[in-house]
Design a protein around this motif. Structure first.
Motif, short mmCIF file in Angstrom:
data_model
loop_
_atom_site.label_atom_id
_atom_site.label_comp_id
_atom_site.label_asym_id
_atom_site.label_seq_id
_atom_site.Cartn_x
_atom_site.Cartn_y
_atom_site.Cartn_z
N ALA A 209 -0.68 -10.70 2.72
CA ALA A 209 -1.65 -11.62 2.14
C ALA A 209 -1.06 -12.24 0.88
CB ALA A 209 -2.94 -10.86 1.80
N ALA A 210 -1.53 -13.43 0.57
CA ALA A 210 -1.05 -14.16 -0.61
C ALA A 210 -2.22 -14.91 -1.22
CB ALA A 210 0.07 -15.12 -0.20
N LEU B 163 0.84 -1.19 0.00
CA LEU B 163 0.00 0.00 0.00
C LEU B 163 0.88 1.25 0.00
CD1 LEU B 163 -2.71 -0.71 2.74
CD2 LEU B 163 -2.95 -0.90 0.26
N THR B 164 0.39 2.28 -0.65
CA THR B 164 1.12 3.56 -0.65
C THR B 164 1.37 4.01 0.79
OG1 THR B 164 -0.04 4.11 -2.68
CG2 THR B 164 1.03 5.92 -1.52
N GLU B 165 0.40 3.78 1.66
CA GLU B 165 0.51 4.22 3.06
C GLU B 165 1.67 3.53 3.78
OE1 GLU B 165 -2.16 3.25 1.48
OE2 GLU B 165 -3.95 4.39 2.04
N LEU B 166 2.09 2.37 3.23
CA LEU B 166 3.15 1.60 3.90
C LEU B 166 4.46 1.66 3.10
CD1 LEU B 166 0.97 -1.48 4.92
CD2 LEU B 166 1.66 0.45 6.34
N ALA B 167 4.59 2.64 2.23
CA ALA B 167 5.74 2.70 1.33
C ALA B 167 7.07 2.71 2.08
CB ALA B 167 5.63 3.92 0.42
N ALA B 168 7.15 3.53 3.12
CA ALA B 168 8.43 3.67 3.82
C ALA B 168 8.82 2.35 4.48
CB ALA B 168 8.34 4.78 4.86
N VAL B 169 7.87 1.69 5.10
CA VAL B 169 8.13 0.40 5.74
C VAL B 169 8.56 -0.61 4.68
CG1 VAL B 169 6.98 -1.56 6.87
CG2 VAL B 169 6.60 0.77 7.70
N CYS B 170 7.84 -0.60 3.59
CA CYS B 170 8.05 -1.58 2.52
C CYS B 170 9.45 -1.47 1.92
CB CYS B 170 7.00 -1.31 1.45
SG CYS B 170 6.72 -2.66 0.36
N ARG B 171 9.88 -0.24 1.70
CA ARG B 171 11.19 -0.03 1.07
C ARG B 171 12.32 -0.49 1.99
NH1 ARG B 171 9.09 5.26 -0.82
NH2 ARG B 171 8.47 4.98 -2.99
N GLY B 172 12.03 -0.53 3.28
CA GLY B 172 13.07 -0.93 4.23
C GLY B 172 13.16 -2.43 4.44
N LEU B 173 12.36 -3.21 3.74
CA LEU B 173 12.33 -4.66 3.99
C LEU B 173 13.40 -5.44 3.22
CD1 LEU B 173 8.47 -5.33 4.09
CD2 LEU B 173 10.07 -5.21 6.01
N ALA C 62 -4.44 0.94 -2.86
CA ALA C 62 -5.24 -0.28 -2.78
C ALA C 62 -6.20 -0.38 -3.96
CB ALA C 62 -6.03 -0.29 -1.48
N GLY C 63 -6.74 0.76 -4.37
CA GLY C 63 -7.68 0.76 -5.49
C GLY C 63 -7.02 0.24 -6.77
N ASP C 64 -5.74 0.59 -6.97
CA ASP C 64 -5.03 0.11 -8.15
C ASP C 64 -4.80 -1.39 -8.08
OD1 ASP C 64 -4.95 2.66 -9.17
OD2 ASP C 64 -2.99 3.11 -8.31
N THR C 65 -4.41 -1.88 -6.90
CA THR C 65 -4.16 -3.32 -6.75
C THR C 65 -5.46 -4.10 -6.97
OG1 THR C 65 -2.51 -2.76 -5.09
CG2 THR C 65 -3.14 -5.07 -5.23
N LEU C 66 -6.52 -3.62 -6.34
CA LEU C 66 -7.80 -4.32 -6.51
C LEU C 66 -8.24 -4.27 -7.98
CD1 LEU C 66 -9.71 -3.12 -3.31
CD2 LEU C 66 -8.84 -5.42 -3.77
N LEU D 274 1.27 -6.40 1.08
CA LEU D 274 1.30 -5.80 2.42
C LEU D 274 0.20 -4.74 2.44
CD1 LEU D 274 2.67 -5.59 5.19
CD2 LEU D 274 4.26 -3.94 4.21
N THR D 275 -0.84 -5.03 3.20
CA THR D 275 -2.04 -4.20 3.11
C THR D 275 -2.76 -4.16 4.46
OG1 THR D 275 -4.09 -3.92 1.84
CG2 THR D 275 -3.44 -6.18 2.31
N PHE D 276 -3.96 -3.65 4.46
CA PHE D 276 -4.78 -3.63 5.68
C PHE D 276 -5.90 -4.66 5.55
CE2 PHE D 276 -4.07 1.27 5.53
CZ PHE D 276 -2.79 1.14 6.05
N GLU D 277 -6.32 -5.18 6.68
CA GLU D 277 -7.55 -5.96 6.70
C GLU D 277 -8.74 -5.01 6.47
OE1 GLU D 277 -8.05 -8.90 6.24
OE2 GLU D 277 -7.86 -10.14 8.03
N PRO D 278 -9.78 -5.31 5.75
CA PRO D 278 -10.06 -6.59 5.08
C PRO D 278 -9.81 -6.54 3.57
CG PRO D 278 -12.07 -5.33 5.22
CD PRO D 278 -10.97 -4.44 5.72
N PHE D 279 -8.82 -5.74 3.13
CA PHE D 279 -8.64 -5.56 1.68
C PHE D 279 -8.34 -6.87 0.94
CE2 PHE D 279 -9.19 -1.10 0.77
CZ PHE D 279 -9.20 -0.56 2.05
N PRO D 280 -7.56 -7.81 1.52
CA PRO D 280 -7.32 -9.06 0.76
C PRO D 280 -8.62 -9.75 0.37
CG PRO D 280 -5.82 -8.91 2.62
CD PRO D 280 -6.80 -7.79 2.78
#
Lengths: 605, 309
Positions: free
Chosen positions: B258-259, B49-59, B69-73, B86-92
């Motif tokens: 989620a997977a 998610l865009t909201e988690l970009a900073a966390v994501c880049r550090g992984l 999320a709208g783009d992924t969906l 890497l998202t929020f519940e209940p988006f998966p």
């Protein structure tokens, strides 16, 4: 040689010095900016051409320069070279819709477009019928304000009383002008406002004007624009306009020059500008660009920013990566890198240094956005919604009808040098004639337009000038004007000073206070009337006469816009002439740009 | 002899060219190299998610795609696949072919922020009322005891996960409960409340920013901003000049990996992500953290948002 009157030396020196100090060629309206990177060699890098609005060219050039030499400027194994160029927002909007023609004149088609405000993207997409300019992330912010000399604002109750468009309309309507608030010495209320077709502050002001007329803050409709009360309100405000134009710097430079002579309060009472411009002005740098050797001078009379109580709009400088046929995937990827770079806190801090509000909340508002510079970081408190694209276009159409009428004399040089070849088999005069004819369509039918041509030995009652078409409503003589322009051929000398004085006196005799009274003078040379011995006297008298007629509370301003055409034109003299009437000079040293320049000149009406 | 040599060279060149052609158009499918702006990247290991970009880049994951999320969906609806999200519940579970979420990695409570000079005015106007319910009523009205107009924003609920979550929180504030569904969303009184609420802050104002980041640079555009504890921590607010409060009823963002069904979620990645989230100001998961509404309700909210927009 000796001058007959010693005082003339001072006048000439002062006029030429003032003209020279007003900035180099780059400060001329619509002139190219030599401080940019547009002529730099990008080597084999992926080139990201940028078209940016003029107020941020210095900032973006600095950022691009830093970025280009950093390790971040790489896409895959290729370097990236960002190349900003200053293009007025409205002009760029037109060029994008037209497929960005004539790169040799307009510069390379851009990958990134950063107009002053997002509203322009809506106009482009609406006119093109497709999304050429997708939504872009704002880079920095600056609100539209009404800049007013502090004593004038105080006389209206500032800072305790909120002020807005209604106050401007009241002042504009009052025949007593400033006398109505106890200051007859300031004359009528005079408003400086740019043309909304070209300039963002002009567009935002016009939008805000309509909002104020309707009492709305959002949801302006095309029906609202047609309401008689709205039209009356907007017409009332527009009636106070000094002249229009494509950039706010014209007003700010003129105000600053008037301030030097302590006549700022009678040049203009208020000018619609962005907050950043108030800061620049009060810091002694009215156009926001310090030329080499230029020292800031704090003005005698500072400006204050009025944040209209009815609300205002922000210029948000979006970074728009264009979705056009000339932008490829590598360029988009490279553009994304630069966009990320400028949003970094250290670069957003530079935004603040230039007087803009950063878009990154990690960089808090601070100096220079402080009260000492005439602005209020806590303002604005009410924001207006950017209207839908079709409403924006409706506003432009409506404005074209209700804007202040113009009364203009076109004065064209047909001296022998205008017969020089300027490109292919066309002469300078050929290019000028095409541009002049094409510009006639920019006038509305009610505008009064006339035509003079000048040279020496023309054979009429006055050997220096031919009055080909008297000043009259253009609606009834557009074709005649076009035909007369087309008929011209190069002839003899260039009696510049005598003809300028004559044109000015003629326009002054027929001065109409309800119109913008102006002369557009195009010349490619220097004064050449076979009598060089009295040139200095003539020039000094001309400047004296122009200044005397343009200053003071009861002046009848006839603005003299000059076009320096070709390499041989006397740029400094023409600038002095324009500045003496608080108008602007335009530089068309490359004859191929004359159509663009004519468009910019006519944008003043 | 020369002719045979020439023929051999020509054949060799043809074979080399043919091999390149086969590799490019048959084995690799003939597509151009993917890039960040040219459609989906099928090789991305992790979508965030865009909201988690900073966390994501550090992984330390080599192939990361960051998007709303709208783009992924939207991509999932068109048949694209996502290996890990890497998202929020209940988006998966909102995807047409639902993804399976792992354990909650971290949580952050939804909040409402206002510039400090508006906080007292909001409290005065909204005493004893759920803040979103009240802010919705006031949207577009002049503040009392504060300058300007009430400008609430939850963000873009059509594309942003946090935006939709905050919209759910605001609607829960109106109904006074998290127990609402598509039937309640048709209620005329509710629709009369929600339309000005949604329309008061045009989405164009928020381009490239969240309600909080927009409010911090431009309080005349947004002065009641949906946010979360995590975002407040990330931007350093509340600090000088910002007030925050929790809307009633409480709701929490819950971050998950989620997977697709049947695929594994790497445990080491989940551990690293949880640690990174905690370091970024998120809370450890807990039993008392009220989740967002069901996938069905969230989809109905998203539809409502887009209809009103």
């Amino acid at each position: 040689m000796r001058l007959r009157r010693p005082g003339l030396v001072v006048i000439i020196a002062a006029a030429l010095l003032a003209a020279a100090c007003a900035g180099d060629d780059d400060d001329d309206a619509s002139g190219p900016d030599s401080s940019d990177l547009s002529d730099a060699d990008p080597g084999d890098c992926v080139v990201v051409d940028m078209a940016v609005s003029s107020e941020k060219i210095a900032l973006l050039t600095e950022l691009a320069d830093d970025f280009n030499s950093s390790d971040l400027a790489e896409v895959g194994d290729q370097c990236v070279f960002v190349r900003p160029r200053s293009v007025a927002s409205g002009a760029a909007a037109n060029l994008i819709v037209d497929g960005w023609p004539n790169p040799e004149v307009n510069g390379e088609p851009p990958v990134i477009w950063s107009p002053a405000a997002s509203g322009w993207a809506g106009i482009v997409n609406q006119r093109a019928g497709q999304i050429l300019a997708p939504a872009g992330t704002p880079f920095m912010l600056t609100p539209l304000v009404i800049a007013m000399p502090q004593p004038m604002a105080e006389s209206l109750g500032w800072p305790d009383e909120p002020l807005g468009f209604a106050d401007l309309a009241t002042l504009a309507e009052n025949p007593d002008g400033w006398a109505a608030v106890g200051h007859p010495e300031w004359g009528p209320f005079r408003l400086g406002k740019t043309n909304p077709n070209y300039s963002t502050s002009g567009l935002n002001f016009t939008v805000a004007e309509y909002y104020a007329a309707t009492g709305k803050r959002a949801g302006l409709t095309t029906e609202d624009l047609a309401r008689p009360a709205a039209v009356d309100f907007a017409t009332q405000i527009e009636s106070a306009v000094v002249h229009y134009g494509d950039i706010t710097m014209t007003f700010l430079n003129n105000w600053f020059a008037a301030d030097l002579r302590d006549t700022a309060l009678t040049y203009a009472s208020a000018v619609a500008v962005e907050e950043k411009s108030v800061i620049d002005y009060n810091l002694g740098n009215p156009d926001g660009v310090l030329s080499p050797g230029e020292e800031p001078r704090v003005p005698r009379v500072p400006l204050v920013a009025i944040y209209p109580e009815e609300g205002t709009l922000f210029s948000d400088s979006p970074f728009i990566v264009l979705d056009t046929e000339w932008v490829d995937a590598d360029e988009k990827a490279a553009a994304a890198l630069f966009e990320e770079y400028v949003q970094q806190p250290e670069n957003q801090a530079k935004v603040l240094e230039f007087g803009f509000r950063p878009n990154n909340p990690a960089v808090p508002l601070a100096d220079p956005i402080v009260a000492a510079n005439g602005v209020d970081p806590a303002q604005p408190t009410t924001e207006l919604e950017v209207p839908a694209p079709e409403v924006l276009i409706g506003i432009l159409d409506s404005w074209a009808e209700l804007r202040k009428d113009a009364r203009v004399l076109l004065v064209l040089d047909i001296s022998g040098s205008m017969g020089d070849l300027a490109g292919g088999d066309k002469t300078k005069l050929d290019f000028a004639k095409e541009a002049a004819v094409s510009s006639l369509d920019q006038f509305k039918d009610a505008d009064e337009v006339g035509l003079w041509v000048f040279s020496t030995d023309l054979g009429g009652p006055d050997p220096n000038v031919l009055d080909l078409v008297p000043v009259a409503p253009i609606g009834s003589q557009r074709d005649v004007l076009a035909q007369q322009i087309q008929n011209q051929r190069p002839t003899n000398g260039t009696p510049l000073y005598a003809v300028t004085e004559q044109a000015y006196e003629t326009m002054l005799e027929g001065y109409d206070p309800t119109k913008i009274n102006a002369i557009v003078l195009l010349t490619d040379g220097q004064n050449d009337d076979d009598e060089p011995s009295d040139d200095e006297d003539q020039f000094a008298e001309l400047i004296q006469s122009l200044q005397a007629g343009s200053e003071g509370s009861s002046s009848q301003p006839v603005r003299l816009f000059t076009i320096s055409y070709g390499e041989e034109a006397d740029v400094v003299t023409l600038r002095a002439i324009s500045q003496a009437t608080r108008a602007a000079t335009y530089n068309a040293s490359n004859p191929a740009t004359i159509e663009q320049v004519f468009t910019a000149v006519i944008s003043n009406f | 002899m020369v002719g045979r040599r020439m023929a051999t060279v020509v054949v060799a060149i043809a074979l080399v060219v043919g091999a390149f052609f086969l590799r490019r158009n048959v084995i690799e499918g003939g597509d151009d190299e993917p890039d960040a702006t040219d459609g989906p990247d099928p090789a991305a290991e992790l979508v965030c998610l865009t909201e988690l970009a900073a966390v994501c880049r550090g992984l330390g994951v080599p192939d990361v795609r960051i998007e709303d999320a709208g783009d992924t969906l939207g991509r999932l609806a068109e048949g694209d696949s996502v290996r890990l999200w890497l998202t929020f519940e209940p988006f998966p579970a909102m995807a047409p072919q639902p993804l399976v979420a792992g354990d909650v990695l971290a949580a952050s409570e939804l909040a409402v922020a206002t510039p400090e000079e508006y906080a007292a005015a909001l409290t005065a106007r909204c005493a004893d009322r759920a803040v979103w319910d009240c802010a919705g009523d006031l949207a577009g009205e002049q503040w009392e005891d504060a300058p300007g107009v009430v400008k609430p924003s939850v963000g873009d609920a059509g594309s942003s996960a946090a935006g939709l979550a905050s919209f759910a929180s605001a609607v829960a504030g109106y109904f006074g409960t998290t127990e609402f569904g598509s039937v309640e969303l048709q209620d005329p009184s509710f629709l009369a409340w929600v339309r000005p609420f949604i329309r008061e802050v045009p989405l164009a104002t928020l381009v490239g920013g969240t309600p909080l980041s927009t409010m911090l640079v431009r309080p005349s555009a947004v002065n009641v901003a949906a946010t979360s504890d995590a975002e407040i921590a990330a931007v350093g607010a509340p600090g000088e000049g910002v007030d925050s409060r929790y809307p009633e009823p409480s709701m929490w963002l819950q971050a998950v990996l989620a997977a697709p069904a049947g695929a594994d979620i790497p445990q080491d990645l989940a551990t690293d992500a949880a640690a990174a989230l905690l370091a970024a100001g998120w809370d450890a998961p807990g039993a008392s953290q009220a989740p967002l509404p069901s996938p069905t309700t969230m989809l109905a909210l998203r539809q409502l948002w887009e209809d009103v927009q």
